[in-house]
Motif scaffolding. Structure first.
Motif, PDB file in Angstrom:
ATOM      1  N   GLY A 133       2.080 -11.445  11.760  1.00  0.00           N
ATOM      2  CA  GLY A 133       1.212 -11.712  12.885  1.00  0.00           C
ATOM      3  C   GLY A 133      -0.235 -11.353  12.672  1.00  0.00           C
ATOM      4  N   ASP A 134      -0.572 -10.660  11.562  1.00  0.00           N
ATOM      5  CA  ASP A 134      -1.954 -10.247  11.378  1.00  0.00           C
ATOM      6  C   ASP A 134      -2.801 -11.309  10.681  1.00  0.00           C
ATOM      7  OD1 ASP A 134      -1.035 -10.153   8.796  1.00  0.00           O
ATOM      8  OD2 ASP A 134      -1.223  -7.982   8.576  1.00  0.00           O
ATOM      9  N   ASN A 135      -2.187 -12.486  10.406  1.00  0.00           N
ATOM     10  CA  ASN A 135      -2.912 -13.607   9.824  1.00  0.00           C
ATOM     11  C   ASN A 135      -3.488 -13.284   8.455  1.00  0.00           C
ATOM     12  OD1 ASN A 135      -3.659 -16.326  10.019  1.00  0.00           O
ATOM     13  ND2 ASN A 135      -5.740 -15.801  10.604  1.00  0.00           N
ATOM     14  N   GLN A 136      -2.954 -12.265   7.800  1.00  0.00           N
ATOM     15  CA  GLN A 136      -3.424 -11.873   6.469  1.00  0.00           C
ATOM     16  C   GLN A 136      -2.196 -11.678   5.576  1.00  0.00           C
ATOM     17  OE1 GLN A 136      -6.580 -11.629   5.442  1.00  0.00           O
ATOM     18  NE2 GLN A 136      -7.364 -12.231   7.433  1.00  0.00           N
ATOM     19  N   PRO A 137      -1.605 -12.784   5.106  1.00  0.00           N
ATOM     20  CA  PRO A 137      -0.312 -12.658   4.429  1.00  0.00           C
ATOM     21  C   PRO A 137      -0.337 -11.846   3.146  1.00  0.00           C
ATOM     22  CG  PRO A 137      -1.221 -14.863   4.180  1.00  0.00           C
ATOM     23  CD  PRO A 137      -2.073 -14.162   5.191  1.00  0.00           C
ATOM     24  N   ALA A 138      -1.498 -11.709   2.497  1.00  0.00           N
ATOM     25  CA  ALA A 138      -1.539 -10.952   1.247  1.00  0.00           C
ATOM     26  C   ALA A 138      -2.620  -9.886   1.289  1.00  0.00           C
ATOM     27  CB  ALA A 138      -1.775 -11.893   0.079  1.00  0.00           C
ATOM     28  N   ALA A 139      -3.040  -9.485   2.486  1.00  0.00           N
ATOM     29  CA  ALA A 139      -4.081  -8.477   2.595  1.00  0.00           C
ATOM     30  C   ALA A 139      -3.474  -7.082   2.515  1.00  0.00           C
ATOM     31  CB  ALA A 139      -4.829  -8.633   3.918  1.00  0.00           C
ATOM     32  N   ALA A 140      -4.337  -6.095   2.318  1.00  0.00           N
ATOM     33  CA  ALA A 140      -3.864  -4.712   2.334  1.00  0.00           C
ATOM     34  C   ALA A 140      -3.235  -4.416   3.691  1.00  0.00           C
ATOM     35  CB  ALA A 140      -5.029  -3.764   2.068  1.00  0.00           C
ATOM     36  N   PRO A 141      -2.110  -3.722   3.714  1.00  0.00           N
ATOM     37  CA  PRO A 141      -1.415  -3.482   4.984  1.00  0.00           C
ATOM     38  C   PRO A 141      -2.249  -2.626   5.923  1.00  0.00           C
ATOM     39  CG  PRO A 141      -0.468  -2.156   3.218  1.00  0.00           C
ATOM     40  CD  PRO A 141      -1.425  -3.105   2.565  1.00  0.00           C
ATOM     41  N   ALA A 142      -2.188  -2.966   7.211  1.00  0.00           N
ATOM     42  CA  ALA A 142      -2.980  -2.238   8.211  1.00  0.00           C
ATOM     43  C   ALA A 142      -2.611  -0.761   8.240  1.00  0.00           C
ATOM     44  CB  ALA A 142      -2.783  -2.871   9.580  1.00  0.00           C
ATOM     45  N   GLY A 143      -1.333  -0.459   7.976  1.00  0.00           N
ATOM     46  CA  GLY A 143      -0.886   0.926   8.005  1.00  0.00           C
ATOM     47  C   GLY A 143      -1.117   1.688   6.718  1.00  0.00           C
ATOM     48  N   GLY A 144      -1.745   1.035   5.731  1.00  0.00           N
ATOM     49  CA  GLY A 144      -2.012   1.696   4.463  1.00  0.00           C
ATOM     50  C   GLY A 144      -0.789   1.736   3.571  1.00  0.00           C
ATOM     51  N   LEU A 177       3.942  -4.921   0.211  1.00  0.00           N
ATOM     52  CA  LEU A 177       2.935  -4.877   1.275  1.00  0.00           C
ATOM     53  C   LEU A 177       1.552  -5.274   0.761  1.00  0.00           C
ATOM     54  CD1 LEU A 177       3.995  -1.596   3.124  1.00  0.00           C
ATOM     55  CD2 LEU A 177       3.974  -3.895   4.107  1.00  0.00           C
ATOM     56  N   LEU A 178       1.332  -5.097  -0.529  1.00  0.00           N
ATOM     57  CA  LEU A 178       0.054  -5.468  -1.144  1.00  0.00           C
ATOM     58  C   LEU A 178       0.092  -6.864  -1.760  1.00  0.00           C
ATOM     59  CD1 LEU A 178      -0.664  -1.974  -2.660  1.00  0.00           C
ATOM     60  CD2 LEU A 178      -2.092  -3.127  -0.977  1.00  0.00           C
ATOM     61  N   GLY A 179       1.153  -7.633  -1.467  1.00  0.00           N
ATOM     62  CA  GLY A 179       1.172  -9.041  -1.828  1.00  0.00           C
ATOM     63  C   GLY A 179       2.011  -9.416  -3.023  1.00  0.00           C
ATOM     64  N   ALA A 180       2.577  -8.454  -3.749  1.00  0.00           N
ATOM     65  CA  ALA A 180       3.349  -8.786  -4.948  1.00  0.00           C
ATOM     66  C   ALA A 180       4.758  -9.246  -4.586  1.00  0.00           C
ATOM     67  CB  ALA A 180       3.431  -7.571  -5.875  1.00  0.00           C
ATOM     68  N   ALA A 181       5.342 -10.050  -5.470  1.00  0.00           N
ATOM     69  CA  ALA A 181       6.767 -10.339  -5.398  1.00  0.00           C
ATOM     70  C   ALA A 181       7.513  -9.182  -6.054  1.00  0.00           C
ATOM     71  CB  ALA A 181       7.088 -11.645  -6.108  1.00  0.00           C
ATOM     72  N   ALA A 183      17.316  -2.339   4.113  1.00  0.00           N
ATOM     73  CA  ALA A 183      16.986  -1.956   5.491  1.00  0.00           C
ATOM     74  C   ALA A 183      15.545  -1.492   5.597  1.00  0.00           C
ATOM     75  CB  ALA A 183      17.946  -0.860   5.963  1.00  0.00           C
ATOM     76  N   ASN A 184      15.065  -0.757   4.595  1.00  0.00           N
ATOM     77  CA  ASN A 184      13.673  -0.305   4.620  1.00  0.00           C
ATOM     78  C   ASN A 184      12.700  -1.479   4.497  1.00  0.00           C
ATOM     79  OD1 ASN A 184      13.948   2.501   4.967  1.00  0.00           O
ATOM     80  ND2 ASN A 184      14.414   2.799   2.792  1.00  0.00           N
ATOM     81  N   ALA A 185      13.051  -2.457   3.666  1.00  0.00           N
ATOM     82  CA  ALA A 185      12.187  -3.631   3.537  1.00  0.00           C
ATOM     83  C   ALA A 185      12.082  -4.363   4.868  1.00  0.00           C
ATOM     84  CB  ALA A 185      12.720  -4.556   2.449  1.00  0.00           C
ATOM     85  N   ALA A 186      13.215  -4.532   5.546  1.00  0.00           N
ATOM     86  CA  ALA A 186      13.192  -5.188   6.860  1.00  0.00           C
ATOM     87  C   ALA A 186      12.366  -4.372   7.853  1.00  0.00           C
ATOM     88  CB  ALA A 186      14.620  -5.376   7.362  1.00  0.00           C
ATOM     89  N   ARG A 187      12.467  -3.079   7.780  1.00  0.00           N
ATOM     90  CA  ARG A 187      11.711  -2.193   8.683  1.00  0.00           C
ATOM     91  C   ARG A 187      10.214  -2.382   8.516  1.00  0.00           C
ATOM     92  NH1 ARG A 187      12.422   4.419   8.404  1.00  0.00           N
ATOM     93  NH2 ARG A 187      10.804   5.005   9.904  1.00  0.00           N
ATOM     94  N   HIS A 188       9.783  -2.644   7.281  1.00  0.00           N
ATOM     95  CA  HIS A 188       8.351  -2.798   7.007  1.00  0.00           C
ATOM     96  C   HIS A 188       7.907  -4.257   6.955  1.00  0.00           C
ATOM     97  CE1 HIS A 188       7.353   1.432   6.335  1.00  0.00           C
ATOM     98  NE2 HIS A 188       8.578   1.543   5.825  1.00  0.00           N
TER      99      HIS A 188
END
Length: 444
Positions: free
Chosen positions: A255-266, A318-322, A336-341
């Motif tokens: 939803g942040d419109n930044q699919p490969a940007a640095a995550p808002a939560g760091g 979260l930083l855009g890598a596969a 489960a952790n991946a889904a959480r994030h």
């Protein structure tokens, strides 16, 4: 002032016209531009569908250099010219090359093939990443499809839906292949990675890669999330989903419109941000250095071997890598952790090094578990970087020697963090965490 210049009237002599991939009527000024053009440049398919004046010279695009020379000569001679291109010529198109050649241009875009593909599929495109495999290495585009939930790929012969589908086997993805957009032969096919890899596709086409809403966990045999046609069903899905509806299970984009940007939560998040067992998790201080050394970004593939909680791989995602996360424990909380994030990892359950066989070649590898045999199996695959964390000092020297013997330049640090902890009465103390050695092997 040197180089080609606009006409005396101040208007560029080279008009770059988008030929609409969606079938919409052309911009109203296109007809008069063509009527007075002395030179028209474009692909054969574009020249065939526009009214080229009888007296105009034409160039069928192949190698671009001869066309650039003719356009420059036309500008010098004061001859109006038109360049035809697909959709939006400024979107991974010819505009960049024309500007680099110093040509004075006016751009009249049409609906891009990417916009048309999403529209034909009945999908919203906001938040989707757009990448190209045209005239460049396929791997960055493929890794973007592996990493992100919604990606559009501009393809090329030999770098299209079949090749990308083959590279996405093992990742749960719906694929939409849009062929011959805007023509009578237009076809939009919903399919799977396996089915896409097993057939030929007409060029040009646009590929949409879409992650299901519920990513299958370890051991799940269904890579489609239950929604997309499979096998022989794919051929019957040429017109799209039944009734025009989205298959169940196609998930939303971020939803942040930044699919490969640095995550808002760091990143280097506290251990409390992950489910883990018996404190078996890479600590935040160590993870910060490990992620920095792995250099995750869009277009790169990273293995997280001995993933456990998956904290390192998740932060790379979260930083855009596969990311492919490998762990021998089928109950490891990585999925489960991946889904959480809100990130998509491919989880492989199995004992390394055997579990590494058959996986696509990585750009970087984090080894958080396993012995010398695992590190040796990783080094044999020749990733650009290998990052290893070791708590046992007697394993450090053998790991260094192994990486150096494999041709890596090795650097290392010991991290010994001490965290603030409260004491009674409002005072604080420092609580030491276990020291960890971080080794980085880098190919020269």
């Amino acid at each position: 002032m040197t180089g080609p210049q606009p006409s005396a009237a101040g208007e560029p002599l080279v008009s770059v016209v988008g030929v609409d991939a969606g079938g919409a009527p052309p911009h109203p000024v296109v007809a008069p531009l063509l009527a007075r053009a002395g030179l028209v440049v474009g692909a054969a398919r574009h020249l065939a569908v526009v009214p080229v004046p009888a007296g105009a010279a034409t160039i069928v695009l192949g190698p671009l250099a001869p066309a650039l020379d003719r356009l420059a000569a036309a500008v010098v001679a004061g001859t109006p010219a038109v360049v035809l291109a697909s959709g939006d010529p400024g979107f991974f198109g010819i505009v960049r090359r024309l500007r680099a050649a110093g040509l004075p241009i006016r751009v009249l875009p049409a609906v891009s093939s990417v916009a048309a593909a999403f529209a034909r599929a009945g999908l919203d495109s906001d938040g989707a990443a757009v990448v190209t495999a045209h005239g460049r290495d396929l791997r960055p585009a493929l890794n973007a499809c592996r990493a992100l939930p919604a990606v559009a790929v501009l393809t090329a012969p030999g770098a299209g839906a079949a090749e990308i589908g083959a590279g996405l086997v093992g990742w749960p993805r719906h694929l939409v292949v849009a062929e011959h957009l805007g023509t009578d032969a237009e076809r939009v096919t919903w399919t799977t990675a396996e089915a896409a890899a097993g057939r030929a596709w007409a060029d040009p086409h646009v590929l949409l890669s879409l992650a299901p809403a519920d990513i299958a966990g370890p051991g799940s045999p269904d890579p489609t999330g239950g929604g997309a046609p499979t096998g022989g069903e794919a051929a019957a899905a040429e017109a799209g989903p039944v009734g025009g509806h989205l298959p169940p299970g196609v998930g939303p984009v971020r939803g942040d419109n930044q699919p490969a940007a640095a995550p808002a939560g760091g990143w280097a998040l506290p251990e409390s941000a992950y489910d883990h067992r018996d404190s078996m998790i890479t600590k935040a201080e160590v993870r910060a250095l490990a992620v920095a050394r792995l250099r995750p970004r869009l277009g790169r593939l990273i293995w997280d071997v001995g993933a456990g909680s998956g904290s390192v791989g998740i932060e790379c995602a979260l930083l855009g890598a596969a990311v492919i996360a490998v762990d021998r424990d089928p109950t490891a909380p990585v999925a489960a952790n991946a889904a959480r994030h809100g990130v998509h990892l491919r989880v492989v359950t199995g004992e390394a090094p055997a579990a590494l066989r058959g996986l696509p070649d990585p750009d970087a590898v984090f080894v958080g578990g396993g012995g010398a045999d695992v590190l040796d199996a990783v080094a044999v695959r020749r990733p650009d970087r290998v990052v290893v964390t070791l708590a046992a000092l007697d394993r450090v020297a053998p790991a260094v020697h192994l990486l150096r013997a494999a041709g890596y330049a090795v650097s290392g640090s010991q991290l010994a963090a001490a965290r603030l902890a409260d004491l009674p009465g409002g005072s604080v103390r420092l609580a030491a965490t276990n020291p960890v050695v971080v080794l980085t092997g880098e190919r020269p």
